[in-house]
Design a protein around this motif. Structure first.
Motif, short mmCIF file in Angstrom:
data_model
loop_
_atom_site.label_atom_id
_atom_site.label_comp_id
_atom_site.label_asym_id
_atom_site.label_seq_id
_atom_site.Cartn_x
_atom_site.Cartn_y
_atom_site.Cartn_z
N PRO A 66 0.55 -1.15 -0.45
CA PRO A 66 0.20 0.06 -0.07
C PRO A 66 0.92 1.15 0.26
N GLU A 67 2.12 0.98 0.42
CA GLU A 67 2.86 2.77 0.95
C GLU A 67 3.75 2.51 -0.63
N ASP A 68 3.54 1.25 -1.90
CA ASP A 68 4.69 2.21 -2.79
C ASP A 68 3.47 2.54 -3.88
N ARG A 69 2.12 2.41 -3.98
CA ARG A 69 0.64 2.89 -4.78
C ARG A 69 1.01 4.03 -4.44
N GLN A 70 0.28 4.91 -5.61
CA GLN A 70 -0.10 6.65 -5.68
C GLN A 70 -1.60 6.26 -4.87
N ASP A 71 -2.22 5.43 -4.97
CA ASP A 71 -3.29 5.50 -4.94
C ASP A 71 -3.52 5.15 -3.34
N GLY A 72 -2.70 4.22 -2.56
CA GLY A 72 -2.93 3.98 -1.66
C GLY A 72 -3.26 4.54 -0.72
N GLU A 73 -4.00 3.65 0.47
CA GLU A 73 -4.77 3.90 1.97
C GLU A 73 -4.58 4.07 3.16
N ILE A 74 -4.14 4.81 3.74
CA ILE A 74 -3.31 3.98 5.00
C ILE A 74 -4.18 2.53 5.95
N ALA A 75 -6.21 3.01 5.40
CA ALA A 75 -6.79 1.12 5.27
C ALA A 75 -6.38 0.53 5.22
N ASP A 76 -5.85 0.08 3.75
CA ASP A 76 -5.00 -1.47 2.81
C ASP A 76 -3.93 -1.34 3.46
N GLY A 77 -3.12 -1.05 4.21
CA GLY A 77 -2.81 -1.75 5.44
C GLY A 77 -2.57 -2.12 6.79
N ALA A 78 -4.30 -2.04 7.47
CA ALA A 78 -4.07 -2.56 8.32
C ALA A 78 -4.13 -3.88 8.10
N GLY A 79 -4.49 -4.50 9.94
CA GLY A 79 -4.29 -5.75 9.88
C GLY A 79 -3.26 -6.20 10.92
N GLU A 80 -2.70 -7.63 10.72
CA GLU A 80 -2.28 -7.81 12.25
C GLU A 80 -0.70 -7.83 11.27
N LEU A 81 0.27 -7.29 12.06
CA LEU A 81 1.48 -6.46 11.63
C LEU A 81 2.49 -7.82 11.90
N GLY A 82 2.21 -8.66 12.86
CA GLY A 82 2.91 -9.74 13.17
C GLY A 82 2.89 -9.84 14.78
N PHE A 83 3.95 -10.69 14.60
CA PHE A 83 4.87 -10.75 16.69
C PHE A 83 5.52 -10.19 16.95
N PHE A 84 4.78 -9.41 18.84
CA PHE A 84 6.07 -8.19 18.73
C PHE A 84 5.94 -8.91 20.00
N PRO A 85 7.07 -9.50 21.00
CA PRO A 85 7.41 -10.27 22.21
C PRO A 85 7.18 -9.05 23.21
N PRO A 86 6.44 -9.32 24.45
CA PRO A 86 6.61 -8.65 25.71
C PRO A 86 7.73 -8.56 25.99
N TYR A 87 8.66 -8.14 27.35
CA TYR A 87 9.28 -7.69 28.54
C TYR A 87 9.82 -9.23 28.72
N SER A 88 11.36 -9.23 28.52
CA SER A 88 11.87 -10.14 28.66
C SER A 88 12.91 -9.75 29.52
N TRP A 89 13.42 -10.37 30.48
CA TRP A 89 14.74 -10.36 30.81
C TRP A 89 15.61 -11.56 30.90
#
Length: 138
Positions: A66-89
């Motif tokens: 979506p960020e590479d297209r001229q007609d791309g909207e912010i909503a086009d990139g919606a959805g799950e982006l991946g797994f982001f781990p919580p804190y860790s010692w």
């Protein structure tokens, strides 16, 4: 990914122009030149060129994001982006074990190296198997 390829391409061109200039400027003195800086710039040039070719190769073969297209909207990139781990010692304990190992080598205390290696193995196992037990188990 075309924009990223262009950014690295411009960086590669800049480094191709700067590296010979740096070599000429540093070799003008009586010291014979700065081979360390020239080598570092040459390797950086090659690294930037490698990333440019990789991104350019994949940009042609994949659907535009979506960020590479001229007609791309912010909503086009919606959805799950991946797994982001919580804190860790565990990274703290891994770094502490490496610190003990480096200190033992610097002080030639080989008995401390063994202790650091054992602590490092335990910390590394804790880091690797962090999501198999406890609060964040999958």
């Amino acid at each position: 990914m075309k924009s990223e390829a262009w950014i690295f391409g411009v960086t590669s061109i800049f480094l191709v122009l700067v590296t010979p200039g740096y070599w000429l400027i540093t070799s003008a003195g009586d010291t014979g030149g700065d081979w360390t800086g020239t080598s570092a710039l040459a390797m950086t040039t090659l690294l930037a060129a490698m990333v440019t070719f990789y991104l350019g190769f994949h940009a042609r073969r994949m659907d535009p994001r979506p960020e590479d297209r001229q007609d791309g909207e912010i909503a086009d990139g919606a959805g799950e982006l991946g797994f982001f781990p919580p804190y860790s010692w565990w990274p703290l304990w891994c770094a502490s074990a490496i610190g003990v190992i480096v200190f033992s080598v610097a002080m030639a205390a080989w008995w401390l190296l063994i202790i650091g290696a054992v602590l490092g193995a335990i910390a590394l196992m804790g880091l690797v198997f962090e999501y198999y037990r406890g609060l964040h188990a999958h």
